[in-house]
Design a protein around this motif. Structure first.
Motif, PDB file in Angstrom:
ATOM      1  N   LEU A  17      17.932  14.624 -18.454  1.00 47.28           N
ATOM      2  CA  LEU A  17      17.553  15.884 -18.634  1.00 47.28           C
ATOM      3  C   LEU A  17      17.425  16.814 -17.321  1.00 47.28           C
ATOM      4  O   LEU A  17      17.410  17.806 -17.423  1.00 47.28           O
ATOM      5  N   GLN A  62      21.398  10.080 -24.331  1.00 53.74           N
ATOM      6  CA  GLN A  62      19.912  10.395 -23.872  1.00 53.74           C
ATOM      7  C   GLN A  62      19.556  11.692 -24.222  1.00 53.74           C
ATOM      8  O   GLN A  62      18.357  11.934 -24.610  1.00 53.74           O
ATOM      9  N   ILE A  63      20.338  12.649 -23.886  1.00 54.62           N
ATOM     10  CA  ILE A  63      20.077  14.034 -24.164  1.00 54.62           C
ATOM     11  C   ILE A  63      20.044  14.268 -25.750  1.00 54.62           C
ATOM     12  O   ILE A  63      19.134  14.988 -26.463  1.00 54.62           O
ATOM     13  N   ALA A 113      22.422  19.953 -28.309  1.00 60.24           N
ATOM     14  CA  ALA A 113      23.030  18.873 -27.534  1.00 60.24           C
ATOM     15  C   ALA A 113      24.341  19.551 -26.632  1.00 60.24           C
ATOM     16  O   ALA A 113      24.390  19.188 -25.437  1.00 60.24           O
ATOM     17  N   VAL A 149      16.718  13.148 -27.447  1.00 60.93           N
ATOM     18  CA  VAL A 149      15.399  13.697 -26.888  1.00 60.93           C
ATOM     19  C   VAL A 149      15.479  15.055 -27.963  1.00 60.93           C
ATOM     20  O   VAL A 149      14.630  15.524 -28.624  1.00 60.93           O
ATOM     21  N   VAL A 150      16.685  15.720 -28.174  1.00 58.78           N
ATOM     22  CA  VAL A 150      16.684  16.734 -28.824  1.00 58.78           C
ATOM     23  C   VAL A 150      16.457  16.625 -30.227  1.00 58.78           C
ATOM     24  O   VAL A 150      15.808  17.360 -31.025  1.00 58.78           O
ATOM     25  N   THR A 174      19.579  16.344 -14.798  1.00 58.14           N
ATOM     26  CA  THR A 174      20.850  16.692 -14.483  1.00 58.14           C
ATOM     27  C   THR A 174      21.146  18.248 -14.458  1.00 58.14           C
ATOM     28  O   THR A 174      21.445  18.721 -12.897  1.00 58.14           O
ATOM     29  N   LEU A 220      11.517  10.908 -23.960  1.00 58.38           N
ATOM     30  CA  LEU A 220      11.612  12.172 -22.920  1.00 58.38           C
ATOM     31  C   LEU A 220      11.716  11.316 -21.593  1.00 58.38           C
ATOM     32  O   LEU A 220      12.389  11.762 -20.682  1.00 58.38           O
ATOM     33  N   PHE A 271      23.182  21.660 -23.921  1.00 53.47           N
ATOM     34  CA  PHE A 271      22.547  21.415 -22.811  1.00 53.47           C
ATOM     35  C   PHE A 271      23.757  20.654 -22.088  1.00 53.47           C
ATOM     36  O   PHE A 271      23.814  20.547 -20.750  1.00 53.47           O
ATOM     37  N   GLY A 277      14.844   9.305 -20.897  1.00 46.88           N
ATOM     38  CA  GLY A 277      16.090  10.229 -20.548  1.00 46.88           C
ATOM     39  C   GLY A 277      15.818  11.307 -19.591  1.00 46.88           C
ATOM     40  O   GLY A 277      16.550  12.309 -19.413  1.00 46.88           O
TER      41      GLY A 277
END
Length: 432
Positions: A224, A78-79, A101, A82-83, A226, A217, A104, A220
């Motif tokens: 995000l 999911q991260i 990623a 989005v990126v 987290t 977004l 993050f 996820g």
């Protein structure tokens, strides 16, 4: 022969024959005790117990467990989604996506090789399908994974804070700006390398679409959130780093089971095993290094080393550059935590005598150990990405050279501009 040279000789000999780090430290310490004749044997078990009886060490296995749970719980994907929506259409977009990623995910796992495995497993095959060479893809994942030990929560940062008797929160805070700086320069290098290799726009990535971006977004959002939950609990004062590591596990279980419905019982079992194995490794090394450190202190090794180095120069920047050179060399042969655990107690008295902030010095030690992850024969990130990309470590070693140049530039900037690592802890009032 004097005790100190004999101790170092035995230690190097143990390393040379391939003996485990913790056994090498214990054997060389025992030889020193038997040789000097004035230290009681009780110092062995007392030091081993003191080394493992350190409460902040509990944060390390907990953060590893949390990172593993998040990988199995579909949070990593999911991260990346989005990126990729944001930078996927840039020249070298997937390479940039990989590094961002990794940046993050670093704020979740605190582990360099773990970050490479989590992000690289998804991104390296995707890059190869989009026209990147396997060596480019593996180099981007390997280099991005090094950021995992600089940004909080970082396992080496926790170890250094314990050894230097400084605040873990202050060390975490000090790593934020250097970590973001390294990520920025690495994304620039990923773009330059992609242009040099003729990969301009990723064929698989559709043009940016605001509706699709907002959808990814929204999907996820929990993933995000987290790092903000983990780090926010620390910096707000609601939790200590150890307590925050437990918060990370609870959050990972919640998102993986309730939200994503991807986490299974077998995944939890694997995460617990991985955390236990790392915990055992760290405790063995820390306990053995505590014993070895006491021997070095009795033999006045820090004072002798300081006199030797200060005989060359008393300029703080020059001394730091000399230390960086030593760490570059040792990093080729020694694991990151081992290097830090052995050298930090020896080097800290010297750098403090020169007026160097221990927080600043800790960041330099950690970022220099990033280089160690990319330099054979021990470069762990290279071996992880090599298995994923199915190419030789030698090819990846050549491909990461531009990223090593970037890391070296960042190290020099931090050495000569201490405020990069010290201004944020001062601004937030993080205790030392």
């Amino acid at each position: 022969m004097e005790t100190l040279p004999l101790t170092i000789l035995v230690l190097v000999g143990c390393f040379f024959i391939g003996m485990p780090i913790f056994m090498s430290l214990i054997i060389s310490a025992v030889v020193a005790i038997m040789h000097c004749g004035y230290l009681p044997l009780s110092i062995i078990h007392n030091s081993l117990f003191d080394g493992v009886n350190i409460f902040p060490l509990l944060a390390i296995p907990c953060f590893v467990i949390a990172g593993t749970l998040m990988e199995y719980g579909n949070i990593t994907k999911q991260i990346i989604d989005v990126v990729k929506q944001l930078v996927g259409r840039l020249p070298g977009g997937l390479g940039i996506t990989t590094i961002l990623a990794c940046t993050f995910f670093a704020a979740i796992s605190g582990s360099g090789p773990g970050t490479v495995a989590a992000i690289g497993t998804l991104m390296i095959p995707s890059m190869v399908r989009s026209g990147y060479t396997p060596s480019y893809a593996a180099a981007a994942a390997s280099s991005g994974g090094t950021i995992g030990i600089l940004l909080p929560p970082s396992n080496p940062m926790i170890i250094f804070a314990i050894l230097a008797n400084v605040s873990v929160t202050a060390m975490f805070t000090a790593g934020i700006m250097p970590g973001l700086m390294v990520a920025f320069f690495m994304t620039g290098m990923a773009m330059i390398k992609a242009k040099m290799e003729g990969v301009t726009v990723d064929r698989e990535q559709p043009p940016f679409n605001l509706r699709v971006f907002l959808k990814s977004l929204s999907k996820g959002g929990f993933a995000l959130a987290t790092p903000f939950i983990i780090l926010g609990s620390i910096y707000s004062g609601m939790a200590t780093p150890v307590e925050a590591s437990v918060v990370a596990i609870v959050w990972a279980l919640f998102v993986g089971i309730v939200i994503n419905r991807a986490l299974e019982l077998k995944h939890i079992r694997l995460a617990l095993i991985e955390g236990a194995m790392l915990c055992g490794t760290v405790l063995l090394i820390v306990g053995a290094s505590t014993l070895f450190g006491k021997i070095l202190t009795y033999e006045q090794a820090p004072l002798k080393l300081a006199n030797l180095v200060l005989g060359v120069s008393k300029n703080p920047e020059i001394v730091l550059i000399m230390i960086v050179g030593i760490l570059y060399f040792l990093g080729m042969f020694m694991e990151t935590l081992s290097t830090m655990i052995i050298l930090a107690p020896v080097l800290l008295p010297m750098v403090k005598s020169l007026g160097i902030d221990p927080i600043h010095f800790g960041v330099i030690m950690v970022i220099t150990n990033e280089v160690a992850m990319l330099t054979p024969p021990l470069g762990v990130n290279l071996f992880v990405s090599s298995r994923i990309a199915k190419i030789s470590v030698e090819k990846i070693s050549i491909a990461v050279l531009p990223y090593l140049l970037v890391l070296t530039l960042c190290i020099l900037l931090i050495v000569y501009c201490p405020f990069i690592s010290t201004w944020l802890p001062a601004l937030l009032g993080s205790g030392m």
